[in-house]
Scaffold this motif. Structure first.
Motif, PDB file in Angstrom:
ATOM      1  N   VAL A  62       0.825  -1.203   0.000  1.00 32.25           N
ATOM      2  CA  VAL A  62       0.000   0.000   0.000  1.00 32.25           C
ATOM      3  C   VAL A  62       0.857   1.251   0.000  1.00 32.25           C
ATOM      4  N   GLY A  63       2.137   1.126   0.369  1.00 33.15           N
ATOM      5  CA  GLY A  63       3.032   2.274   0.357  1.00 33.15           C
ATOM      6  C   GLY A  63       2.769   3.233   1.500  1.00 33.15           C
ATOM      7  N   THR A  64       3.188   4.483   1.306  1.00 32.14           N
ATOM      8  CA  THR A  64       3.094   5.458   2.397  1.00 32.14           C
ATOM      9  C   THR A  64       1.676   5.962   2.616  1.00 32.14           C
ATOM     10  N   GLY A 188       1.814   7.725  -5.194  1.00 30.59           N
ATOM     11  CA  GLY A 188       2.130   9.152  -5.127  1.00 30.59           C
ATOM     12  C   GLY A 188       1.938   9.780  -3.769  1.00 30.59           C
ATOM     13  N   PHE A 189       1.747   8.984  -2.715  1.00 32.61           N
ATOM     14  CA  PHE A 189       1.422   9.566  -1.419  1.00 32.61           C
ATOM     15  C   PHE A 189       2.612  10.228  -0.717  1.00 32.61           C
ATOM     16  N   SER A 190       3.815   9.901  -1.124  1.00 27.69           N
ATOM     17  CA  SER A 190       4.955  10.649  -0.573  1.00 27.69           C
ATOM     18  C   SER A 190       4.866  12.108  -1.019  1.00 27.69           C
ATOM     19  N   LEU A 191       4.454  12.329  -2.262  1.00 27.75           N
ATOM     20  CA  LEU A 191       4.250  13.693  -2.750  1.00 27.75           C
ATOM     21  C   LEU A 191       2.994  14.300  -2.132  1.00 27.75           C
ATOM     22  N   ILE A 196       0.322  18.270   1.613  1.00 25.37           N
ATOM     23  CA  ILE A 196      -0.456  18.526   2.830  1.00 25.37           C
ATOM     24  C   ILE A 196       0.360  19.374   3.811  1.00 25.37           C
ATOM     25  N   GLU A 197       1.637  19.060   3.945  1.00 29.50           N
ATOM     26  CA  GLU A 197       2.506  19.854   4.815  1.00 29.50           C
ATOM     27  C   GLU A 197       2.571  21.303   4.349  1.00 29.50           C
ATOM     28  N   VAL A 276      -9.289  16.411  -6.640  1.00 29.67           N
ATOM     29  CA  VAL A 276      -8.120  16.188  -5.798  1.00 29.67           C
ATOM     30  C   VAL A 276      -6.828  16.437  -6.567  1.00 29.67           C
ATOM     31  N   PHE A 277      -6.812  16.104  -7.849  1.00 31.73           N
ATOM     32  CA  PHE A 277      -5.593  16.301  -8.625  1.00 31.73           C
ATOM     33  C   PHE A 277      -5.374  17.773  -8.956  1.00 31.73           C
ATOM     34  N   ASP A 278      -6.458  18.500  -9.173  1.00 29.09           N
ATOM     35  CA  ASP A 278      -6.322  19.941  -9.370  1.00 29.09           C
ATOM     36  C   ASP A 278      -5.745  20.591  -8.112  1.00 29.09           C
ATOM     37  N   TRP A 279      -6.194  20.134  -6.962  1.00 35.22           N
ATOM     38  CA  TRP A 279      -5.708  20.683  -5.690  1.00 35.22           C
ATOM     39  C   TRP A 279      -4.224  20.370  -5.489  1.00 35.22           C
ATOM     40  N   ILE A 280      -3.836  19.130  -5.754  1.00 40.24           N
ATOM     41  CA  ILE A 280      -2.425  18.745  -5.605  1.00 40.24           C
ATOM     42  C   ILE A 280      -1.549  19.583  -6.532  1.00 40.24           C
TER      43      ILE A 280
END
Length: 343
Positions: A62-64, A188-191, A196-197, A276-280
Motif C-alpha cells: 500500500v506504500g506510504t 504518489g502519497f509521498s508527494l 499537505i505539509e 483532488v488532482f487539481d488541488w495537488i
C-alpha cells in the motif's frame, strides 16, 4: 524470561486468527473453501473450471498511504487497497484472480486494528472474486513505531493459455478506453503528504476539494477493484491490451503493453478532471508532466481495444458499473514519445 515479556503476544495472535476466520470464509469461491489454520492454503484449479491454464502471480503493498491510516485511525480501507493493487495487475493479462494471501507486520499487535485491516482485505477479495486462503501476522518489537504496521499482499490467478493478453496484438488505430478512478488510489502519497505539509491543514479538517468529508477520509478512498468489469469487457469485445495505472502514472504504465514502434495519443479533454488532482497540482505547484508521471489523473485502468468492437466492450464495462471514456488512440511512434497528451 518469556516471549510475551520480550514483546510478542502469541495468545493475541491466535485470538486474531479465530476472529478473522469468518472473514476468510466470506471470500470462498469454486476451488477454495477459504478456511484458515493450516500451514498453507490449497486451491483446486480443476474445480475452478480451467482446462489449460497458465498461472499468473502478483505482489504489492500500500506504500506510504499507510501513514494516513496511522494518523486518522481509519484502518478498514487500506486492506481494499492492498487487494486492488495486486488483482488489478493480474486482470491486465486476462487472468482471473483465484486466491490471495496477506502479510501484516507490526511492532505490537493491536487486535482491533489488525481485524479492521483484514476486514478490508476480505472486502477487496469479495469484490475481486478471489478467496482469502491464508496470511501471516508478524509481531516484531522494535521494528515499527507505536501504532504502525506494514502490509504486503500476494495473489495468484489463472488464464486459459489461448486467452492470454500480452499486448502483442496492439496495432495502430486501436482505441484507448479509460475507466474512471475514484481518487489518488495507492500511488504518489509521498508527494501528497508533502503537499499537505505545505498546505498546513490537518486530516480531520474538511477536504479543500470535497467539503462533504474530511481530508483524511477523502484521501483514504480505496483503490478501485477493476477485475469483474475488465473480465466482462474482455469477454464482450476484442481487447488487445490493458494497463493498470499505478506508480508512474499514465506516462509510464501504458507503454508497458505497447509493441515496439507504437505510441499513443491521449486527449485530456476526453475525461473529466478529478478535484483532488487539481488541488495537488495547485498547492504543490506540480508541473503537468510530473502529475502525469506520478498520478492516475482520474483514469485507473486503460483498455486498448479493436475499434470495430469498442461499443460492445464499452457497453459491458458500463453494465458492470464503470464510467468509461474514449481517451485516445494507438499511433506509430515518430518522435520518441511513447505517450503524448494533447488537449
Amino acid at each position: 524470561m518469556t516471549y510475551r515479556g520480550a514483546g510478542v503476544n502469541i495468545d493475541a495472535g491466535n485470538a486474531l486468527v479465530e476472529a478473522i476466520k469468518p472473514l476468510a470464509r466470506s471470500t470462498s469461491r469454486r476451488g477454495a473453501d477459504a478456511d484458515l489454520g493450516g500451514f498453507g492454503g490449497l486451491f483446486d484449479l480443476r474445480a475452478a473450471g480451467f482446462e489449460d491454464p497458465l498461472l499468473v502471480a502478483a505482489t504489492d503493498g500500500v506504500g506510504t498511504k499507510l501513514k494516513l491510516a496511522f494518523s486518522t485511525g481509519i484502518h478498514d480501507t487500506v486492506g481494499i487497497d492492498l487487494v486492488a493493487m495486486c488483482v488489478n495487475d493480474l486482470v491486465v493479462q486476462g487472468a482471473e484472480p483465484l486466491f490471495f494471501l496477506d502479510y501484516l507486520a507490526t511492532g505490537h499487535l493491536d487486535p482491533d486494528v489488525a481485524a479492521a485491516v483484514i476486514s478490508g482485505i476480505a472486502d477487496g477479495c469479495r469484490q475481486a472474486g478471489c478467496a482469502l486462503i491464508g496470511g501471516e501476522t508478524a509481531e516484531m518489537p522494535g521494528m515499527y513505531g507505536d501504532g504502525e504496521y506494514d502490509l504486503a499482499g500476494f495473489t495468484v490467478g489463472a488464464v486459459e493459455r489461448a486467452n492470454v493478453i500480452d499486448g502483442t496484438k496492439v496495432q495502430s488505430g486501436d482505441t484507448l478506453l479509460g475507466l474512471a478512478s475514484n481518487g489518488v488510489h495507492s500511488n504518489g502519497f509521498s508527494l501528497v503528504r508533502r503537499v499537505i505539509e505545505r498546505a498546513g491543514i490537518d486530516f480531520d479538517t474538511p477536504a479543500p476539494f470535497d467539503s462533504r468529508q474530511s481530508l483524511g477520509e477523502a484521501l483514504l478512498a480505496p483503490t478501485k477493484v477493476y477485475v469483474r468489469s475488465c473480465l466482462a469487457g474482455i469477454a464482450a469485445g476484442e481487447v488487445h491490451g490493458l494497463a493498470h495505472i499505478t506508480g508512474g502514472g499514465l506516462l509510464e504504465n501504458i507503454p508497458r503493453v505497447l509493441p515496439e514502434g507504437l505510441g499513443v495519443r491521449l486527449f485530456r479533454s476526453a475525461w473529466p478532471s478529478i478535484p483532488v488532482f487539481d488541488w495537488i497540482a495547485d498547492v504543490g505547484a506540480v508541473p503537468p508532466e510530473e502529475m502525469a508521471r506520478t498520478f492516475n489523473l482520474g483514469i485507473g485502468m486503460v483498455l486498448i481495444v479493436n475499434p470495430e468492437t469498442k461499443q460492445e466492450t464499452m457497453t459491458a464495462l458500463r453494465e458492470s458499473g464503470e464510467s468509461v471514456f474514449e481517451i485516445g488512440e494507438v499511433v506509430f511512434q515518430t518522435d520518441g514519445a511513447l505517450v503524448r497528451i494533447e488537449d
